[in-house]
Design an enzyme around this catalytic site. Structure first.
Site, short mmCIF file in Angstrom:
data_model
loop_
_atom_site.label_atom_id
_atom_site.label_comp_id
_atom_site.label_asym_id
_atom_site.label_seq_id
_atom_site.Cartn_x
_atom_site.Cartn_y
_atom_site.Cartn_z
N HIS A 229 38.81 32.83 17.00
CA HIS A 229 38.27 34.18 17.17
C HIS A 229 39.19 35.08 17.97
CE1 HIS A 229 34.60 32.71 15.53
NE2 HIS A 229 34.54 31.76 16.46
N THR B 12 20.05 24.90 17.66
CA THR B 12 20.92 25.81 16.90
C THR B 12 20.11 26.74 15.97
OG1 THR B 12 21.29 23.93 15.44
CG2 THR B 12 23.07 24.50 16.95
N HIS C 215 38.03 25.85 17.47
CA HIS C 215 37.13 26.78 16.79
C HIS C 215 37.14 28.14 17.49
CE1 HIS C 215 33.38 27.97 14.74
NE2 HIS C 215 33.13 28.58 15.89
N GLU C 216 36.99 28.11 18.81
CA GLU C 216 36.93 29.36 19.57
C GLU C 216 38.24 30.12 19.51
OE1 GLU C 216 34.34 30.83 20.92
OE2 GLU C 216 32.98 29.19 20.40
N GLY D 179 22.17 19.99 12.17
CA GLY D 179 22.86 20.68 13.27
C GLY D 179 22.32 20.24 14.61
#
Ligand code: ADP
Length: 440
Positions: free
Chosen positions: A428, A210, A424-425, A206
């Site tokens: 949500h 992170t 990705h965001e 990663g």
């Protein structure tokens, strides 16, 4: 040869050069003083002075054709004569004829001896200085090599980790995946009885910040076992074979104190694909593979490694029995960011206008380390502004500061990265309902 050794050798050579130069200078000064004091005259001149009755004293030396002539006017001269016998008979004749000249023939063995001793001493000092320098340089090189090889002894410092899973937020799935390792370290017998093979190695993959190190530390902290942390780059050394020797010592130490956790950060610096890497790195990687093959689960050692460049790793490292469990640690999403902020907000005072949810929304793409940094910067800024708690303006200022740093650091953040983060965001975002209409 490391810098300290080079500096030590340079210092020795400079000292030795000074000693030799000073000795030679001293000799030159002595010779100049001894020779320069006297004026040399010819033998004919000596005879003329003798004839004229100008000489007060003549000092001659056995087995030497140099004489010192002291004049009546107190001047002192040296002369090379052709024969001491001839001069002796000439002077004796003068004395017989009533001259008051003083004539002495001295035994010059002492002078010769002193000269020989002086020469021997000078040669001795020069030989001593040179050999001392050679010995020191050689032992310096040897000590340098030893230092380099033994450096890892000092650097292998197992520590007690106080980190627990409660200190980590937002990566619950990843936490779950490593929890069984903790169980194994606490109850190894249970797993052995069942014939279960626990992974020897876990590879955390990663971006920097992170929480990979945090996760490794939490495993050690939860299992209450010693934690040895090494950076992949600390195995790199210009001396071939030193990296491999360091790996060997690391595993020796781990076996001594097992059960324990070895954490190798930036694994990519030693475990790159072999055709890619330097020959010493290849030896280091081979040694790491050999060590990982060499211990079994009974040794109760878990090797955890971290990288943010999994694509460059040699495939051999990912085979079963080595780093066969790979865990991807993602950048936190909005929820994860909020829970990470909660952890780092624990010891800070906030004004009523601060909402962690709001900060989480503003910090798309930030890592756990960035979020921790923002709250810390905000706290510093609040103190500088003489405020007794962190306000939203402090947070905004901190976000701006951290973002500037990030922009410099992530100059290579591609459009593709931005697109993936946006997709990705957007996942949500709430599905619009009658109760929650889409905000425009
Ligand atoms: P990495 O090893 O991935 O580079 P670290 O584990 O060293 O990152 O993280 C640096 C710091 O960032 C941690 O000490 C911690 O303060 C903070 N941090 C990162 N991720 C998290 C997380 N998931 N939860 C809480 N703090 C985090």
């Amino acid at each position: 040869m490391n810098d300290t050794t080079k500096r030590r050798i340079k210092r020795i050579l400079v000292c030795e050069a000074i000693v030799i130069i000073l000795t030679i200078l001293a000799c030159v000064v002595l010779v100049v003083l001894a020779v320069g004091k006297k004026e040399y005259i010819t033998y004919d001149k000596v005879l003329t002075y003798l004839e004229n009755g100008q000489i007060k004293e003549i000092q001659a030396y056995q087995d030497s054709n140099i004489v010192t002539v002291i004049m009546k006017d107190e001047g002192e001269k040296s002369a090379v004569i052709s024969s001491l016998d001839e001069l002796t008979s000439l002077v004796s004749e003068k004395i017989k004829n009533g001259s008051d000249i003083k004539f002495e023939i001295e035994d010059n063995t002492t002078i010769e001896l002193t000269r020989a001793i002086l020469i021997l001493m000078i040669i001795g000092v020069v030989v001593w200085a040179i050999s001392y320098a050679i010995i020191k340089v050689l032992s310096g090189i040897k000590a340098g090599i030893k230092n380099v090889i033994n450096k890892e002894d000092d650097e292998i410092k197992p520590v007690k980790s106080k980190t627990t899973f409660n200190d980590i937020a937002g990566i619950d799935e990843e936490k779950e995946q490593v929890k069984e390792v903790v169980e194994f370290l606490i109850h190894p017998k249970m797993y052995e009885k069942m014939g279960a093979r626990i992974p020897k190695g876990i590879l955390l993959n990663g971006d920097p910040g992170t929480g990979k190190t945090l996760l490794a530390k939490a495993i050690a902290g939860e299992a209450k076992v010693p934690f040895i942390q090494k950076n992949g780059s600390s195995f790199e050394e210009r001396l071939v074979g030193v990296g491999a020797s360091r790996i060997r010592k690391l595993f020796e130490k781990a076996k001594e104190i097992a059960p324990c956790i070895i954490f190798i950060d930036e694994l990519d610096s030693i475990a790159q694909k072999r055709y890619n890497s330097k020959s010493d790195n290849e030896q280091t990687l081979n040694q790491l593979l050999a060590e990982m093959d060499g211990f079994d689960s009974k040794d109760n050692i878990i090797v955890i490694a971290a990288t943010n460049h999994i694509e460059v790793l040699d495939q051999a490292i990912l085979r079963p029995g080595r780093f066969d469990r790979q865990i991807f640690v993602p950048r936190p999403d909005v929820k994860a960011r909020e829970s990470i902020l909660k952890i780092h907000a624990r010891n800070k005072k906030f004004a009523n206008d601060v909402s962690l949810k709001g900060i989480a929304k503003k910090t798309v793409g930030f890592t756990g380390a960035d979020l921790e940094n923002i709250l810390n910067e905000a706290a510093i800024y609040a103190v500088n502004q003489k405020r007794d708690c962190i306000s939203i303006s402090d947070i905004d200022e901190a976000i701006a500061r951290v973002t500037i740093g990030l922009e410099k650091r992530n100059a290579a953040f591609t459009e593709e990265d931005r697109y993936l983060t946006a997709v990705h965001e957007s996942g949500h975002a709430c599905r619009p309902t009658a109760a929650q209409p889409v905000r425009r």
